[in-house]
Design an enzyme around this catalytic site. Structure first.
Site, PDB file in Angstrom:
ATOM      1  N   SER A 189       0.810  -1.218   0.000  1.00 44.09           N
ATOM      2  CA  SER A 189       0.000   0.000   0.000  1.00 44.09           C
ATOM      3  C   SER A 189       0.841   1.265   0.000  1.00 44.09           C
ATOM      4  CB  SER A 189      -0.936   0.005   1.216  1.00 44.09           C
ATOM      5  OG  SER A 189      -1.788  -1.109   1.189  1.00 44.09           O
ATOM      6  N   HIS A 241       0.679   4.555   4.398  1.00 45.43           N
ATOM      7  CA  HIS A 241       0.062   5.271   3.285  1.00 45.43           C
ATOM      8  C   HIS A 241       0.631   6.682   3.175  1.00 45.43           C
ATOM      9  CE1 HIS A 241      -3.798   2.588   3.725  1.00 45.43           C
ATOM     10  NE2 HIS A 241      -2.718   1.912   3.383  1.00 45.43           N
TER      11      HIS A 241
END
Length: 381
Positions: A189, A241
């Site tokens: 991610s 993230h």
């Protein structure tokens, strides 16, 4: 490291403007090319690296499941999809993503801060981005990689996109390690958010070659904000993230810079107009230099702080809200896993002190410390 968007492709066209003064001095071409053909001046690459990354992630997941071998390490035959044999999944209470155990992921190179700091296994900051927690996790990330990465590789080539992906993943792992220092972390991610960050900075630094600039900018910002907002849910590593996005945003200014529009236009019509002296605009050079300095300084500083066992939560009392915001529906506190074991004949009674759950296991199958840790994890989860 969380769920990412499966599609964020933004269609753009090259601005068809011409220099007014030049147009007054030259006779118009009898067959002018279509405006959006200008983009063909940039080389189009065949995208092979992103598909290789997708295949590599899937193969690594299959190998992880082979090593996991749930039937061999399961004490009550509770593996999910047992017809798959040693590729069957851990019980859903232990791993709801249809994947391996945390112990197997740790063996394969999951990000475990304690081992990075005390055993100097810095390679885990890279290896963790190729591991996934389950079928759901790997499919979501690989779909996102296909939709985002192939378009970028077609436009900028495998070298720049490869570096963008790997360095962004490292940046996400690094920021995650500085704030979340318990448990393990896996997933691509951070690297995927790096690609999103690169798309945003590429739009900004190449502002002059795009039509519908503000529509494209607004679309990208909405996509990024929605995905970062999802990261405030529990059990999602939003620091990975954020770290990946910031790293990719800075890398986009470095790797994805394009020549200014007038230079591109005059290169196409070089027979009738003198070329520009500078290939890029001044603001592009400034953004390139600032981004390079910030990126290098940030990665080096973060790595030094990590190896010195610094926990940034101690220096930022509110930063934990960036990864999880507690509500009446869920709690953001990490559950502590402490167990007590008692041997009764040839059986072992293990009790999780956090929630009071207990179970009895054959002593021969649960005598090792590693097996007891795995059973404790199951009971406490």
């Amino acid at each position: 490291m969380g769920t990412d968007p499966s599609s964020s492709t933004v269609e753009v066209k090259v601005h068809p403007r011409r220099d007014t003064a030049e147009r007054g001095r030259r006779r118009p071409s009898p067959n002018p090319p279509p405006p959006d053909r200008h983009f063909s001046l940039f080389k189009r690459w065949f995208p092979w690296l992103v598909p290789v990354f997708v295949v590599a992630n899937i193969v690594i997941f299959i190998v992880t499941m082979y090593i996991n071998d749930c039937p061999k390490h399961s004490f009550h035959g509770s593996c999910v999809a047992s017809f798959l044999g040693r590729f069957s999944f851990q019980p859903l209470k232990e791993n709801p993503l249809f994947g391996p155990s945390s112990i197997t992921l740790e063996r394969m190179g999951a990000l475990e801060v304690n081992k990075v700091i005390h055993r100097h296994q810095v390679w885990r900051l890279f290896s963790c981005i190729w591991l996934h927690g389950g079928v759901v996790h790997v499919l979501a990330n690989m779909l996102s990689l296909v939709f985002i990465g192939i378009r970028l590789e077609q436009e900028f080539g495998f070298v720049r996109i490869g570096f963008l992906y790997v360095i962004s993943g490292f940046g996400g792992s690094l920021l995650s390690s500085l704030f979340i220092q318990e448990g393990i972390s896996v997933g691509a991610s951070g690297a995927l958010f790096g690609l999103l960050g690169g798309m945003l900075s590429e739009l900004l630094i190449n502002w002059t070659i795009y039509a519908n600039k503000f529509a494209a900018l607004l679309t990208l910002i909405v996509i990024v904000v929605i995905n970062l907002a999802v990261g405030i849910l529990p059990h999602v590593d939003n620091f990975a993230h954020i770290g990946g996005f910031v790293s990719g945003f800075l890398l986009g200014f470095i790797f994805l810079i394009r020549p200014q529009f007038k230079w591109v236009s005059r290169q196409r019509n070089s027979h009738s107009a003198p070329p520009l002296k500078y290939k890029h605009k001044p603001y592009q050079y400034v953004l390139w230099l600032i981004s390079f300095i910030l990126l290098v300084a940030g990665l080096i500083t973060g790595l030094v702080l990590l190896l010195r066992s610094v926990n940034l939560n101690d220096r930022c009392s509110w930063c934990h809200y960036l990864s999880c915001v507690p509500t009446s529906k869920w709690s953001c506190k990490a559950q502590q896993m402490y167990c007590e074991s008692t041997q009764i004949g040839n059986q072992l009674n293990i009790t999780c002190l956090s929630n009071g759950r207990s179970d009895i296991y054959p002593f021969s199958n649960s005598s090792s410390t590693e097996a007891q840790q795995q059973l404790c994890s199951r009971l406490c989860n």
